[in-house]
Design a protein around this motif. Sequence first.
Motif, PDB file in Angstrom:
ATOM      1  N   ASN A  17       0.829  -1.269   0.161  1.00 37.25           N
ATOM      2  CA  ASN A  17       0.013   0.043   0.070  1.00 37.25           C
ATOM      3  C   ASN A  17       0.652   1.368  -0.008  1.00 37.25           C
ATOM      4  O   ASN A  17       0.040   2.342  -0.120  1.00 37.25           O
ATOM      5  N   LEU A  18       2.149   1.072   0.487  1.00 36.66           N
ATOM      6  CA  LEU A  18       3.026   2.259   0.353  1.00 36.66           C
ATOM      7  C   LEU A  18       3.932   2.431  -0.884  1.00 36.66           C
ATOM      8  O   LEU A  18       4.529   1.462  -1.143  1.00 36.66           O
ATOM      9  N   LEU A  19       4.405   3.610  -1.032  1.00 35.94           N
ATOM     10  CA  LEU A  19       5.244   4.183  -2.180  1.00 35.94           C
ATOM     11  C   LEU A  19       5.896   5.363  -2.189  1.00 35.94           C
ATOM     12  O   LEU A  19       5.256   6.192  -1.390  1.00 35.94           O
ATOM     13  N   GLN A  53       8.044  12.024  -0.663  1.00 32.60           N
ATOM     14  CA  GLN A  53       6.721  11.999  -0.342  1.00 32.60           C
ATOM     15  C   GLN A  53       6.434  10.426  -0.307  1.00 32.60           C
ATOM     16  O   GLN A  53       6.963   9.771  -1.142  1.00 32.60           O
ATOM     17  N   ILE A  54       5.814  10.039   0.792  1.00 28.01           N
ATOM     18  CA  ILE A  54       5.337   8.688   1.155  1.00 28.01           C
ATOM     19  C   ILE A  54       3.906   8.747   0.920  1.00 28.01           C
ATOM     20  O   ILE A  54       3.285   9.255   1.713  1.00 28.01           O
ATOM     21  N   TRP A  55       3.488   7.963  -0.221  1.00 31.87           N
ATOM     22  CA  TRP A  55       2.008   7.722  -0.635  1.00 31.87           C
ATOM     23  C   TRP A  55       1.598   6.618   0.189  1.00 31.87           C
ATOM     24  O   TRP A  55       1.946   5.396  -0.134  1.00 31.87           O
ATOM     25  N   ASP A  56       0.205   6.643   0.567  1.00 32.63           N
ATOM     26  CA  ASP A  56      -0.735   5.402   0.742  1.00 32.63           C
ATOM     27  C   ASP A  56      -1.616   5.282  -0.311  1.00 32.63           C
ATOM     28  O   ASP A  56      -2.605   6.282  -0.167  1.00 32.63           O
ATOM     29  N   VAL A  88       1.246  10.555   3.112  1.00 29.20           N
ATOM     30  CA  VAL A  88       1.329  10.345   4.551  1.00 29.20           C
ATOM     31  C   VAL A  88       2.288  10.818   5.363  1.00 29.20           C
ATOM     32  O   VAL A  88       1.924  10.929   6.686  1.00 29.20           O
ATOM     33  N   ARG A  89       3.353  11.152   4.751  1.00 35.77           N
ATOM     34  CA  ARG A  89       4.502  11.570   5.385  1.00 35.77           C
ATOM     35  C   ARG A  89       5.591  12.273   4.413  1.00 35.77           C
ATOM     36  O   ARG A  89       5.680  11.692   3.132  1.00 35.77           O
ATOM     37  N   SER A  90       6.137  13.258   4.944  1.00 32.74           N
ATOM     38  CA  SER A  90       7.181  13.856   4.032  1.00 32.74           C
ATOM     39  C   SER A  90       8.601  13.928   4.681  1.00 32.74           C
ATOM     40  O   SER A  90       8.650  14.319   6.120  1.00 32.74           O
TER      41      SER A  90
END
Length: 424
Positions: free
Chosen positions: A207-209, A219-222, A229-231
């Motif tokens: 689910n994460l990239l 950038q961390i994407w869900d 969800v986090r930078s």
Amino acid sequence: QAGLPAPPGAGAAGEAGAEATLDGLSVPTTVSSRKKLQPSITIADNPAEVFTIGFSPDGRYLATGIGDGSLRVFAVQTGKVAFELQAGNAAALPATCLRFRPATAATRTKNVLVAANAVGSIQHWHVTSGKCLHTIEEKDNQIFALDYRPDGLMFATGGKDATVRVYDESTKTCTMSLKGAPGYGANVPAGHSNRIFSIKWHNTDENLLMSGGWDNTIQIWDTRLQKSVRSIFGPHLAGDSLDMAVDSAGKATILTGSWRPEGPLEMWDFESGALEEQIEWKDSLIQNQPCMLYAAQFSKASVSETSSAARYVAAGGSGANETRIFDRLAGSGQTALVGTVAGLNRGVFCVDWSPVQDKIAIGGGDGTIRILDVVDRTDDEGGMSNFDRHILVHDTTTETAGSGGAEEAASAPAEEKADEATGP
């Protein structure tokens, strides 16, 4: 000839002895690696710059994207062209990124290669038959980044328009577009504000990239939430220089290679986003100038108990025009230099590790692909200096420094990736 664009400007250092930590910051130590680089194959007949390379899942083939738009696949053992998927021409824009589709139970057809280019075209190729299976067009976009989810069922792209697009591999349709929103504040979705140059799917969480580029953020994407969800702030990426390693305990580490003269190579804790280590990279002994990184990657193979996946880090770039390989397990879990490929007359644009051997492929502006092995040093090589760890390159041959006859090549300026077609 158009190529990948050069960064509009960037800004901390790193040749490695090893690294230890002091109050959370890395400091040099005297630990040295028991490994060295051994040249294997040099492929020098490419018609233009080599912008992207990738080993096949079985390690037998090496796919390359060339500055004239051509796609070639070489046999790793011989260095000969095994398949020429697409011919190039002087008017074509370059193939900028490629990936072999992971060989899993869910992907029935083997030897599928996906390549993208600077006109927004994504092509699926069946390598052994030479057939183009499918083409996707991202209108008005230039694609610079591409990565598969480890199970091969999804892939993601990124490029000029600062948007990460996630595709379903079976239907070849875009299932979501991940991007931020203009403005500031806690309620404004985070995202990229400039070109994306690297994408990496999480090794174990489907689910994460992650993505990074010119805007100095990772950038961390869900994909469940379809948002960042986090930078992580700081890395200035200008090529395929974002990677991840997950150890046996499940701890994930991010690797970034930045196009800047100081502190280009860094490792970060995935969960907290904290900087774990800044791998020391001093100015080149050959060119006497810093190296700004276009490429960085963890090794992939687990070929023995002492040679685990992600044991090594490879990174290369322009300025000093060199590639360095580091050993993360040199002693007490510390990082040390294995060797440097130096004396290149153009920058290094791409690196890729074999998934089945401790073997690294390097490509760049001189149109040459160099394949090297990481091997054990002999007892009488125990005191190798940093200069002895250099592989000096001249013309189209590769030899070890100190072997007699290796000459230093002049450095080219850092404009080899200038975006001549569209500007920065």
